[in-house]
Design a protein around this motif. Structure first.
Motif, PDB file in Angstrom:
ATOM      1  N   ASN A 167      -2.252  -5.034  12.960  1.00 18.27           N
ATOM      2  CA  ASN A 167      -2.141  -4.758  11.531  1.00 18.27           C
ATOM      3  C   ASN A 167      -1.138  -5.722  10.910  1.00 18.27           C
ATOM      4  O   ASN A 167      -0.110  -6.030  11.512  1.00 18.27           O
ATOM      5  CB  ASN A 167      -1.668  -3.325  11.289  1.00 18.27           C
ATOM      6  N   VAL A 168      -1.433  -6.183   9.709  1.00 21.16           N
ATOM      7  CA  VAL A 168      -0.513  -7.040   8.974  1.00 21.16           C
ATOM      8  C   VAL A 168       0.146  -6.194   7.892  1.00 21.16           C
ATOM      9  O   VAL A 168      -0.528  -5.610   7.043  1.00 21.16           O
ATOM     10  CB  VAL A 168      -1.241  -8.233   8.334  1.00 21.16           C
ATOM     11  N   TRP A 169       1.479  -6.109   7.928  1.00 22.42           N
ATOM     12  CA  TRP A 169       2.243  -5.308   6.974  1.00 22.42           C
ATOM     13  C   TRP A 169       2.868  -6.224   5.939  1.00 22.42           C
ATOM     14  O   TRP A 169       3.437  -7.267   6.280  1.00 22.42           O
ATOM     15  CB  TRP A 169       3.337  -4.517   7.691  1.00 22.42           C
ATOM     16  N   MET A 170       2.767  -5.846   4.668  1.00 26.16           N
ATOM     17  CA  MET A 170       3.374  -6.606   3.585  1.00 26.16           C
ATOM     18  C   MET A 170       4.305  -5.699   2.787  1.00 26.16           C
ATOM     19  O   MET A 170       3.945  -4.575   2.440  1.00 26.16           O
ATOM     20  CB  MET A 170       2.306  -7.194   2.661  1.00 26.16           C
ATOM     21  N   SER A 171       5.507  -6.207   2.522  1.00 27.76           N
ATOM     22  CA  SER A 171       6.487  -5.480   1.738  1.00 27.76           C
ATOM     23  C   SER A 171       6.443  -5.983   0.300  1.00 27.76           C
ATOM     24  O   SER A 171       6.512  -7.185   0.052  1.00 27.76           O
ATOM     25  CB  SER A 171       7.885  -5.693   2.323  1.00 27.76           C
ATOM     26  N   ASN A 172       6.317  -5.065  -0.656  1.00 24.48           N
ATOM     27  CA  ASN A 172       6.141  -5.433  -2.054  1.00 24.48           C
ATOM     28  C   ASN A 172       7.430  -5.217  -2.849  1.00 24.48           C
ATOM     29  O   ASN A 172       8.046  -4.149  -2.768  1.00 24.48           O
ATOM     30  CB  ASN A 172       5.031  -4.598  -2.676  1.00 24.48           C
ATOM     31  N   ALA A 173       7.809  -6.219  -3.613  1.00 19.67           N
ATOM     32  CA  ALA A 173       9.002  -6.124  -4.451  1.00 19.67           C
ATOM     33  C   ALA A 173       8.692  -5.313  -5.702  1.00 19.67           C
ATOM     34  O   ALA A 173       7.610  -5.415  -6.276  1.00 19.67           O
ATOM     35  CB  ALA A 173       9.490  -7.511  -4.837  1.00 19.67           C
ATOM     36  N   GLY A 174       9.674  -4.510  -6.120  1.00 17.83           N
ATOM     37  CA  GLY A 174       9.500  -3.732  -7.337  1.00 17.83           C
ATOM     38  C   GLY A 174       9.866  -4.520  -8.579  1.00 17.83           C
ATOM     39  O   GLY A 174       9.323  -4.296  -9.653  1.00 17.83           O
ATOM     40  N   CYS A 175      10.791  -5.467  -8.442  1.00 16.07           N
ATOM     41  CA  CYS A 175      11.186  -6.324  -9.552  1.00 16.07           C
ATOM     42  C   CYS A 175      11.864  -7.557  -8.964  1.00 16.07           C
ATOM     43  O   CYS A 175      12.241  -7.571  -7.797  1.00 16.07           O
ATOM     44  CB  CYS A 175      12.103  -5.597 -10.530  1.00 16.07           C
ATOM     45  N   THR A 176      12.007  -8.594  -9.767  1.00 15.75           N
ATOM     46  CA  THR A 176      12.456  -9.872  -9.233  1.00 15.75           C
ATOM     47  C   THR A 176      13.910 -10.189  -9.550  1.00 15.75           C
ATOM     48  O   THR A 176      14.258 -11.281  -9.928  1.00 15.75           O
ATOM     49  CB  THR A 176      11.557 -11.009  -9.750  1.00 15.75           C
ATOM     50  N   THR A 177      14.752  -9.215  -9.380  1.00 10.14           N
ATOM     51  CA  THR A 177      16.198  -9.438  -9.352  1.00 10.14           C
ATOM     52  C   THR A 177      16.833  -8.235  -8.677  1.00 10.14           C
ATOM     53  O   THR A 177      16.410  -7.103  -8.882  1.00 10.14           O
ATOM     54  CB  THR A 177      16.792  -9.627 -10.756  1.00 10.14           C
ATOM     55  N   THR A 178      17.833  -8.474  -7.852  1.00  9.18           N
ATOM     56  CA  THR A 178      18.465  -7.353  -7.159  1.00  9.18           C
ATOM     57  C   THR A 178      19.303  -6.503  -8.095  1.00  9.18           C
ATOM     58  O   THR A 178      19.749  -5.427  -7.728  1.00  9.18           O
ATOM     59  CB  THR A 178      19.353  -7.852  -6.008  1.00  9.18           C
ATOM     60  N   GLY A 179      19.514  -6.963  -9.303  1.00  4.00           N
ATOM     61  CA  GLY A 179      20.262  -6.170 -10.263  1.00  4.00           C
ATOM     62  C   GLY A 179      19.400  -5.160 -11.000  1.00  4.00           C
ATOM     63  O   GLY A 179      19.907  -4.339 -11.759  1.00  4.00           O
ATOM     64  N   CYS A 180      18.067  -5.219 -10.788  1.00  2.00           N
ATOM     65  CA  CYS A 180      17.181  -4.309 -11.505  1.00  2.00           C
ATOM     66  C   CYS A 180      17.086  -2.980 -10.757  1.00  2.00           C
ATOM     67  O   CYS A 180      17.533  -2.842  -9.626  1.00  2.00           O
ATOM     68  CB  CYS A 180      15.790  -4.913 -11.660  1.00  2.00           C
ATOM     69  N   SER A 181      16.474  -2.007 -11.386  1.00  2.00           N
ATOM     70  CA  SER A 181      16.304  -0.691 -10.780  1.00  2.00           C
ATOM     71  C   SER A 181      14.836  -0.495 -10.431  1.00  2.00           C
ATOM     72  O   SER A 181      14.046   0.001 -11.237  1.00  2.00           O
ATOM     73  CB  SER A 181      16.776   0.408 -11.732  1.00  2.00           C
ATOM     74  N   ALA A 182      14.459  -0.920  -9.225  1.00  2.00           N
ATOM     75  CA  ALA A 182      13.067  -0.811  -8.794  1.00  2.00           C
ATOM     76  C   ALA A 182      12.639   0.647  -8.779  1.00  2.00           C
ATOM     77  O   ALA A 182      13.319   1.501  -8.229  1.00  2.00           O
ATOM     78  CB  ALA A 182      12.904  -1.423  -7.409  1.00  2.00           C
ATOM     79  N   GLY A 183      11.498   0.936  -9.404  1.00  2.00           N
ATOM     80  CA  GLY A 183      11.068   2.321  -9.545  1.00  2.00           C
ATOM     81  C   GLY A 183      10.489   2.930  -8.295  1.00  2.00           C
ATOM     82  O   GLY A 183      10.512   4.145  -8.116  1.00  2.00           O
ATOM     83  N   ALA A 184       9.945   2.108  -7.406  1.00  2.00           N
ATOM     84  CA  ALA A 184       9.327   2.622  -6.186  1.00  2.00           C
ATOM     85  C   ALA A 184       9.199   1.488  -5.190  1.00  2.00           C
ATOM     86  O   ALA A 184       9.376   0.315  -5.527  1.00  2.00           O
ATOM     87  CB  ALA A 184       7.968   3.247  -6.482  1.00  2.00           C
ATOM     88  N   TYR A 185       8.882   1.857  -3.976  1.00  2.00           N
ATOM     89  CA  TYR A 185       8.695   0.870  -2.915  1.00  2.00           C
ATOM     90  C   TYR A 185       7.290   1.016  -2.347  1.00  2.00           C
ATOM     91  O   TYR A 185       6.846   2.138  -2.052  1.00  2.00           O
ATOM     92  CB  TYR A 185       9.726   1.062  -1.809  1.00  2.00           C
ATOM     93  N   THR A 186       6.584  -0.103  -2.190  1.00  2.00           N
ATOM     94  CA  THR A 186       5.227  -0.078  -1.646  1.00  2.00           C
ATOM     95  C   THR A 186       5.146  -0.938  -0.395  1.00  2.00           C
ATOM     96  O   THR A 186       5.552  -2.103  -0.408  1.00  2.00           O
ATOM     97  CB  THR A 186       4.197  -0.580  -2.676  1.00  2.00           C
ATOM     98  N   LEU A 187       4.619  -0.358   0.659  1.00  2.00           N
ATOM     99  CA  LEU A 187       4.370  -1.054   1.911  1.00  2.00           C
ATOM    100  C   LEU A 187       2.866  -1.078   2.125  1.00  2.00           C
ATOM    101  O   LEU A 187       2.204  -0.036   2.060  1.00  2.00           O
ATOM    102  CB  LEU A 187       5.059  -0.323   3.068  1.00  2.00           C
ATOM    103  N   THR A 188       2.313  -2.269   2.360  1.00  2.00           N
ATOM    104  CA  THR A 188       0.868  -2.442   2.495  1.00  2.00           C
ATOM    105  C   THR A 188       0.500  -2.725   3.939  1.00  2.00           C
ATOM    106  O   THR A 188       1.113  -3.577   4.587  1.00  2.00           O
ATOM    107  CB  THR A 188       0.382  -3.601   1.613  1.00  2.00           C
ATOM    108  N   GLU A 189      -0.509  -2.024   4.447  1.00  2.00           N
ATOM    109  CA  GLU A 189      -1.022  -2.237   5.802  1.00  2.00           C
ATOM    110  C   GLU A 189      -2.435  -2.796   5.710  1.00  2.00           C
ATOM    111  O   GLU A 189      -3.367  -2.107   5.289  1.00  2.00           O
ATOM    112  CB  GLU A 189      -1.034  -0.922   6.570  1.00  2.00           C
ATOM    113  N   VAL A 190      -2.610  -4.071   6.075  1.00  2.00           N
ATOM    114  CA  VAL A 190      -3.940  -4.669   6.152  1.00  2.00           C
ATOM    115  C   VAL A 190      -4.411  -4.468   7.583  1.00  2.00           C
ATOM    116  O   VAL A 190      -3.845  -5.014   8.530  1.00  2.00           O
ATOM    117  CB  VAL A 190      -3.922  -6.155   5.762  1.00  2.00           C
ATOM    118  N   VAL A 191      -5.455  -3.676   7.741  1.00  2.00           N
ATOM    119  CA  VAL A 191      -5.797  -3.090   9.038  1.00  2.00           C
ATOM    120  C   VAL A 191      -6.521  -4.068   9.967  1.00  2.00           C
ATOM    121  O   VAL A 191      -7.553  -4.642   9.612  1.00  2.00           O
ATOM    122  CB  VAL A 191      -6.667  -1.840   8.830  1.00  2.00           C
ATOM    123  N   GLY A 192      -5.962  -4.262  11.161  1.00  2.00           N
ATOM    124  CA  GLY A 192      -6.646  -4.890  12.278  1.00  2.00           C
ATOM    125  C   GLY A 192      -7.121  -6.312  12.115  1.00  2.00           C
ATOM    126  O   GLY A 192      -7.978  -6.760  12.870  1.00  2.00           O
TER     127      GLY A 192
END
Length: 644
Positions: A595-620
């Motif tokens: 499986n290929v796992w991808m981590s998704n950014a919530g916003c493009t600065t560490t000073g922002c308040s990301a609303g959620a975190y998404t982890l993607t699993e591309v299967v097999g």
């Protein structure tokens, strides 16, 4: 209780089909499966095995079931073979399963790395993986996870229906159920027919299916629907439109409303308990531990530190406050008592927490006379040393640091002219001293070199780090670990024209210090920010620009140079218009199931308040790898599939 179920061709029962129960093999990938028992379906498509029909060699032996032949209403079809995973042997013997095209599609997608792709009428549907030196009752962990964790995340085995997008507490699971159903609809066009008229014809639905899935133009093409499903999973970019259009106008399952970009299937896991904001122009990283859990940084204002996702329970854990206020990078070491390390983008430290008992953890300071104020990309080498970049308060000079034991040591006094911003990537087994890294923006590269060798960017010969560190030009900063046993190194060249990638979509490129330059490949790059290498020496690149995944094959030329070739000109799409399982992937990692796992950014600065975190699993879609990567480096297992 008996083990029983029903075989369906779409919504129609398949009568007179031969049902076989199989135990997975342990002698090799796609080899060695054992047929345990057989029976046939009745007029309703039902089947049943008595409780003593076969003996489990182990209570937890992974099992699957096949249906071949039979009549779905159009006459006996010898080209019908559909498959379902039934799980651990003892538990499966008192369960009910539906075997249909949906169960077949899910099995093909998840088990492609472990299934034999032998084609033709005499090919047996073998699924297995090496388990060298395993104790009795122990099976390949990647295969077991694919069967017992991934497939139930895609379908309900007892009904043969796809799992829909759903929410449990703070967790939202987004599934690409319609794509699984579309694959099933394509297979059903053949299953619900009388089969092909010859092994070469292209007029019947089965003949078309086998012609479209003969991706390698082999003289022997697929002969049954299981083989066709596997070829769709192995070559998800091949003949997509023709295969999609093969589904009948009265398709049995609710599939996609239009032709997909490709046949890869992904699942998105989102949680509001975490958040990842990344500095503009930088990447991020994630790491898979020995148990298959995926560790990630989180810097949401109320959730600093690290967390992990456990695929076995589909659950997020953490955050664990590791004293890292703004982490963007994590890495797991290969020690017997493993720890996960994280950087801090706002302080001169890195932090760690034990994998087995995560908590507040330990903080390591990296400050010195140069007033380093923040840390960036980091990696754990084969000796368990943690390598990390540091930046001083003016952000003008950057230093590569080495974590040895409980203290930080300077490995070089050479300064970087700009901040290292890209992700770290392996070059696999073929790269005895090569590495590759990609990013969509930023002005520098930080990468890995295997086996203690490096090559000058322009000209020069491979050099052994152990003897030449002090003589390197000042435009280089070098860090190395246990070179005598095949360590890794970090290299940055501030003077070379090859040390940056453009943020323009038309100029996205992948750079390799092994070959001494950057190149543009026709693989659908769109602001690539993360890179990983699988067990077949293929680069998997996460594109932040359009939430896609690109793939590039590496090989060695006759002159022992690393070369690259496109696997497909199109990236695998999983953004909003293609299932919505990914948003802005900034990092990528591969696990022991492929499986290929991808981590998704919530916003493009560490000073922002990301609303959620998404982890993607591309299967097999990838070849399984040894995890964590530090173990792969330590054992030189860059292209060695996990043995258990």
């Amino acid at each position: 209780m008996p083990f029983e179920g029903r075989v369906m061709g779409g919504q129609q029962p398949i009568t007179g089909a031969t049902i076989a129960v199989w135990q997975v093999g342990t002698s090799g990938y796609g080899a060695g499966a054992t047929k345990m028992a057989t029976t046939t379906t009745d007029s309703t498509g039902s089947f049943s095995f008595a409780a003593n029909a076969y003996t489990c060699t182990s209570d937890n032996a992974p099992m699957y079931i096949t249906s071949q032949g039979g009549d779905a209403g159009a006459g006996t079809n010898v080209n019908e073979m559909i498959l379902a995973v039934i799980g651990p042997c003892t538990a499966a013997r008192s369960s009910y399963f539906v075997v249909n095209e949906v169960s077949t599609a899910a099995a093909a997608v998840a088990l492609a790395p472990f299934a034999s792709t032998a084609l033709g009428s005499g090919a047996t549907p073998l699924i297995g993986a090496t388990c060298s030196g395993c104790a009795s009752g122990v099976f390949n962990a990647g295969l077991v996870a694919a069967m017992n964790e991934t497939i139930p995340a895609l379908i309900y085995p007892a009904t043969g229906q796809t799992v829909a997008t759903h929410t449990v507490g703070s967790l939202t699971v987004t599934t690409e159920a319609a794509k699984i159903n579309s694959i099933a609809n394509t297979l059903a066009a053949c299953v619900n027919s009388s089969g092909q008229t010859s092994t070469t014809e292209t007029r019947t639905n089965c003949g078309k299916l086998f012609s479209y899935t003969n991706a390698t133009s082999a003289s022997t093409r697929p002969y049954n629907t299981w083989q066709a499903a596997l070829m769709m999973a192995r070559y998800p970019y091949n003949n997509v439109t023709n295969l999609y259009n093969l589904a009948t106008t009265t398709a049995p399952f609710v599939g996609l409303s239009s032709t997909p970009n490709d046949w890869t299937v992904a699942i998105g896991y989102a949680s509001t308990a975490f958040g990842l904001g990344v500095d503009a122009g930088t990447s991020s990283s994630i790491s898979v531990d020995a148990y298959g859990s995926v560790w990630f940084p989180t810097n949401k204002s109320s959730a600093h530190g690290v967390g992990y996702f456990d695929p076995s329970s589909q659950s997020f854990h953490g955050p664990y406050a590791t004293a890292a206020t703004h982490p963007q990078y994590v890495a797991v070491d290969n020690k017997s008592t493993a720890s996960v390390f994280a950087n801090d983008g706002s302080a001169a430290r890195i932090a760690s927490t034990p994998v087995d008992s995560p908590g507040a953890g330990t903080s390591y300071g990296v400050g010195d006379s140069t007033s380093i104020s923040a840390t960036g990309p980091l990696f754990v080498d084969n000796g368990g040393n943690v390598s990390v970049s540091g930046v001083n308060s003016s952000a003008a000079y950057n230093y590569v640091m080495l974590a040895g034991g409980s203290s930080m040591q300077r490995a070089s006094t050479s300064a970087f002219s700009v901040t290292p911003t890209s992700t770290i990537g392996f070059a696999g087994s073929i790269a005895d001293y090569g590495w590759v890294v990609g990013t969509g923006s930023g002005t520098s590269l930080l990468g890995l070199i295997g086996n203690c060798y490096l090559q000058y960017i322009i000209g020069g010969s491979p050099l052994n780090l152990g003897s030449v560190v002090s003589s390197l030009a000042m435009t280089y900063s070098v860090l190395f670990g246990s070179c005598s046993s095949g360590g890794v190194a970090l290299l940055y060249n501030s003077a070379s024209s090859y040390d940056y990638l453009s943020s323009s979509s038309s100029a996205n490129m992948i750079c390799s210090y092994r070959t001494g330059g950057c190149a543009s490949y026709n693989i659908g790059l769109n602001a690539p920010m993360g890179v990983a290498v699988d067990g077949s020496n293929r680069l998997w690149i996460a594109n932040s620009g359009d939430a896609s995944l690109s793939v590039l094959q590496m090989s060695l030329s006759s002159s022992n140079q690393t070369t690259y070739s496109a696997v497909t000109s199109s990236s695998y799409q999983h953004g909003k218009s293609y299932g919505g399982t990914a948003t802005t992937p900034y990092s990528v990692a591969i696990d022991a199931s492929g499986n290929v796992w991808m981590s998704n950014a919530g916003c493009t600065t560490t000073g922002c308040s990301a609303g959620a975190y998404t982890l993607t699993e591309v299967v097999g879609v990838a070849t399984p790898v040894v995890t964590p990567y530090s173990t792969m480096a330590a054992t030189a297992a860059f292209s060695t599939s996990p043995t258990r």
